[in-house]
Design a protein around this motif. Structure first.
Motif, mmCIF file in Angstrom:
data_model
loop_
_atom_site.group_PDB
_atom_site.id
_atom_site.type_symbol
_atom_site.label_atom_id
_atom_site.label_comp_id
_atom_site.label_asym_id
_atom_site.label_seq_id
_atom_site.Cartn_x
_atom_site.Cartn_y
_atom_site.Cartn_z
ATOM 1 N N GLU A 278 34.161 40.109 -38.369
ATOM 2 C CA GLU A 278 32.851 39.494 -38.586
ATOM 3 C C GLU A 278 32.303 38.871 -37.312
ATOM 4 O OE1 GLU A 278 30.690 39.834 -40.757
ATOM 5 O OE2 GLU A 278 31.925 40.882 -42.231
ATOM 6 N N CYS A 279 33.186 38.364 -36.466
ATOM 7 C CA CYS A 279 32.727 37.851 -35.168
ATOM 8 C C CYS A 279 32.124 38.983 -34.334
ATOM 9 C CB CYS A 279 33.886 37.194 -34.414
ATOM 10 S SG CYS A 279 34.395 35.589 -35.079
ATOM 11 N N LYS A 280 32.741 40.155 -34.391
ATOM 12 C CA LYS A 280 32.184 41.301 -33.666
ATOM 13 C C LYS A 280 30.838 41.713 -34.246
ATOM 14 C CE LYS A 280 33.244 45.871 -31.839
ATOM 15 N NZ LYS A 280 31.876 46.384 -32.059
ATOM 16 N N ALA A 281 30.748 41.751 -35.585
ATOM 17 C CA ALA A 281 29.476 42.101 -36.222
ATOM 18 C C ALA A 281 28.389 41.097 -35.847
ATOM 19 C CB ALA A 281 29.658 42.152 -37.737
ATOM 20 N N PHE A 282 28.758 39.834 -35.775
ATOM 21 C CA PHE A 282 27.836 38.770 -35.373
ATOM 22 C C PHE A 282 27.333 38.994 -33.951
ATOM 23 C CE2 PHE A 282 27.986 34.573 -33.081
ATOM 24 C CZ PHE A 282 26.735 34.110 -33.485
ATOM 25 N N LEU A 283 28.244 39.317 -33.036
ATOM 26 C CA LEU A 283 27.855 39.509 -31.639
ATOM 27 C C LEU A 283 27.118 40.826 -31.405
ATOM 28 C CD1 LEU A 283 31.067 38.203 -29.832
ATOM 29 C CD2 LEU A 283 28.852 37.059 -29.988
ATOM 30 N N ASP A 284 27.290 41.772 -32.285
ATOM 31 C CA ASP A 284 26.594 43.048 -32.155
ATOM 32 C C ASP A 284 25.137 42.983 -32.615
ATOM 33 O OD1 ASP A 284 28.769 44.344 -31.080
ATOM 34 O OD2 ASP A 284 29.417 45.264 -32.969
ATOM 35 N N ARG A 285 24.754 41.924 -33.279
ATOM 36 C CA ARG A 285 23.387 41.784 -33.792
ATOM 37 C C ARG A 285 22.405 41.568 -32.641
ATOM 38 N NH1 ARG A 285 22.812 39.480 -38.902
ATOM 39 N NH2 ARG A 285 21.187 38.209 -37.974
ATOM 40 N N GLU A 286 21.256 42.196 -32.716
ATOM 41 C CA GLU A 286 20.258 42.042 -31.661
ATOM 42 C C GLU A 286 19.727 40.616 -31.595
ATOM 43 O OE1 GLU A 286 19.030 43.575 -28.997
ATOM 44 O OE2 GLU A 286 20.711 44.936 -29.345
ATOM 45 N N ASP A 287 19.544 39.963 -32.756
ATOM 46 C CA ASP A 287 19.030 38.592 -32.723
ATOM 47 C C ASP A 287 20.056 37.632 -32.120
ATOM 48 O OD1 ASP A 287 20.654 38.985 -34.921
ATOM 49 O OD2 ASP A 287 19.436 37.821 -36.312
ATOM 50 N N THR A 288 21.345 37.867 -32.376
ATOM 51 C CA THR A 288 22.381 37.058 -31.737
ATOM 52 C C THR A 288 22.351 37.249 -30.227
ATOM 53 O OG1 THR A 288 23.825 37.230 -33.677
ATOM 54 C CG2 THR A 288 24.850 36.603 -31.602
ATOM 55 N N ARG A 289 22.293 38.508 -29.796
ATOM 56 C CA ARG A 289 22.291 38.789 -28.358
ATOM 57 C C ARG A 289 21.076 38.184 -27.665
ATOM 58 N NH1 ARG A 289 25.717 42.819 -26.227
ATOM 59 N NH2 ARG A 289 27.251 43.481 -27.759
ATOM 60 N N ALA A 290 19.928 38.201 -28.350
ATOM 61 C CA ALA A 290 18.726 37.599 -27.762
ATOM 62 C C ALA A 290 18.914 36.096 -27.587
ATOM 63 C CB ALA A 290 17.520 37.886 -28.641
ATOM 64 N N ARG A 291 19.504 35.451 -28.586
ATOM 65 C CA ARG A 291 19.713 33.990 -28.501
ATOM 66 C C ARG A 291 20.730 33.662 -27.410
ATOM 67 N NH1 ARG A 291 18.750 29.690 -27.607
ATOM 68 N NH2 ARG A 291 18.784 27.830 -28.933
ATOM 69 N N ILE A 292 21.770 34.491 -27.289
ATOM 70 C CA ILE A 292 22.774 34.273 -26.254
ATOM 71 C C ILE A 292 22.162 34.428 -24.865
ATOM 72 C CG2 ILE A 292 24.867 35.268 -25.232
ATOM 73 C CD1 ILE A 292 25.808 35.855 -28.114
ATOM 74 N N ARG A 293 21.305 35.422 -24.703
ATOM 75 C CA ARG A 293 20.642 35.613 -23.405
ATOM 76 C C ARG A 293 19.808 34.401 -23.025
ATOM 77 N NH1 ARG A 293 20.017 41.031 -25.274
ATOM 78 N NH2 ARG A 293 17.957 40.540 -26.112
ATOM 79 N N GLU A 294 19.188 33.769 -24.012
ATOM 80 C CA GLU A 294 18.344 32.608 -23.741
ATOM 81 C C GLU A 294 19.119 31.481 -23.072
ATOM 82 O OE1 GLU A 294 16.497 31.257 -27.296
ATOM 83 O OE2 GLU A 294 15.376 33.117 -27.633
ATOM 84 N N ILE A 295 20.397 31.371 -23.356
ATOM 85 C CA ILE A 295 21.193 30.293 -22.763
ATOM 86 C C ILE A 295 22.034 30.799 -21.581
ATOM 87 C CG2 ILE A 295 21.231 28.925 -24.875
ATOM 88 C CD1 ILE A 295 24.075 29.946 -25.402
#
Length: 332
Positions: A278-295
């Motif tokens: 589930e952690c991998k599925a979470f990190l594979d999400r485009e919205d997660t990746r966008a939020r991570i890029r912001e920081i």
């Protein structure tokens, strides 16, 4: 403690659509929780540890169909929360966010540690972000090499600010000084905000900090950024060299702030595998990746074995730095 809902918007920028959260066919599902999930963030609300706990919690709540709560437990550099966590049942219903403080630095820096690495089961890292070295614009240097030369020529003119003794930025600075044989007085503050304010105001000339919020200040000309501390340049600031490429003495320099997930030791394998998936599925999400890029961070999923090896390497690295600095503190 905050109960997460689908409508909860983190900082006004991280709302998650139910369609994006819906479980996907083919996802590993050998184990699913049967009651409320608790995610412990060993830090105060508002920081990166808290942010990642809440984003992951939102994902798990919908993916697993169980209420998920995030509980902030600050104090003792995260060790107070971790000391309680190692006594919890390893059944997957209580999850801990991990970061360098309680999961790498603490084992060497605290005299009165109350838990051991083998009382935790690494699940996976989630993200990594570099630290950054900056100076006040009045300091006449534009690179790490020039900073080194200036310190040698002016041994009494500079000092450096960090978010506190034993924090990742402090140990970043300590390792830099150890590898270069230089000396620079440390001015610790109670948090990154006060340290940044002091350097912006010219009270302290050099700053070792996380990438954010220093990078925006550098882009506005209020700081002069010199280098990032990871082996690779940051996608947020590709123009900034790494410490490793700045001087031969720093060729092996690698420090990042990282945030991951651990369980109490000896969870059932289906629990460990399901949470990792589930952690991998979470990190594979485009919205997660966008939020991570912001920081300014990058996703960093791996297997439990890979994360365990990474944590041990971090424990060893910071332990060597701390021993050379002769840093010892008590948890209070």
């Amino acid at each position: 403690m905050t109960t997460l809902t689908r409508r909860r918007v983190l900082g006004g920028a991280a709302g998650l659509a139910a369609t994006a959260l819906a479980p996907r066919a083919g996802r590993a599902a050998d184990w699913r929780p049967t009651e409320q999930i608790r995610i412990i963030a060993p830090a105060a609300p508002g920081g990166t540890t808290d942010l990642m706990a809440r984003l992951l919690g939102q994902h798990l709540q919908v993916a697993w169909g169980q209420t998920t709560v995030v509980e902030n437990k600050s104090g003792g550099g995260g060790t107070i929360a971790m000391s309680d966590f190692v006594r919890q049942k390893p059944d997957g219903h209580t999850i801990m966010m991990s970061n360098p403080g309680p999961n790498a630095v603490a084992y060497s820096i605290f005299r009165n540690m109350t838990y051991r690495p083998d009382q935790l089961q690494p699940v996976t890292n989630l993200i990594r972000t570099p630290n950054i070295v900056s100076v006040h614009p009045s300091v006449p240097v534009k690179s790490i090499k020039e900073l080194m030369d200036y310190i040698k020529a002016n041994p009494d003119k500079l000092s450096y600010a960090t978010s506190g003794v034993g924090q990742s930025p402090h140990l970043t600075a300590a390792w830099f000084l150890q590898l270069t044989g230089l000396t620079l007085p440390h001015v610790p503050f109670r948090g990154a905000g006060p340290a940044l304010t002091a350097v912006l105001g010219g009270q302290v000339p050099v700053l070792f900090d996380n990438l954010f919020p220093s990078l925006p200040q550098a882009r506005e000309g209020k700081l002069r950024a010199l280098a990032v501390t990871t082996q690779q340049r940051s996608f947020q600031a590709p123009e900034l060299p790494t410490m490793a490429e700045s001087a031969p003495e720093l060729a092996r320099f690698e420090v990042s702030s990282w945030f991951g997930v651990v369980l109490p030791a000896n969870p059932p394998k289906p629990v460990l595998d399901a949470l990792n998936a589930e952690c991998k599925a979470f990190l594979d999400r485009e919205d997660t990746r966008a939020r991570i890029r912001e920081i300014g961070s990058v996703p960093d999923h791996g297997t439990p074995a890979q994360y365990a090896a990474f944590l041990q390497a971090e424990i060893d690295k910071f332990g060597e730095i701390i021993r050379k600095e002769k840093l010892q503190m008590d948890i209070n």
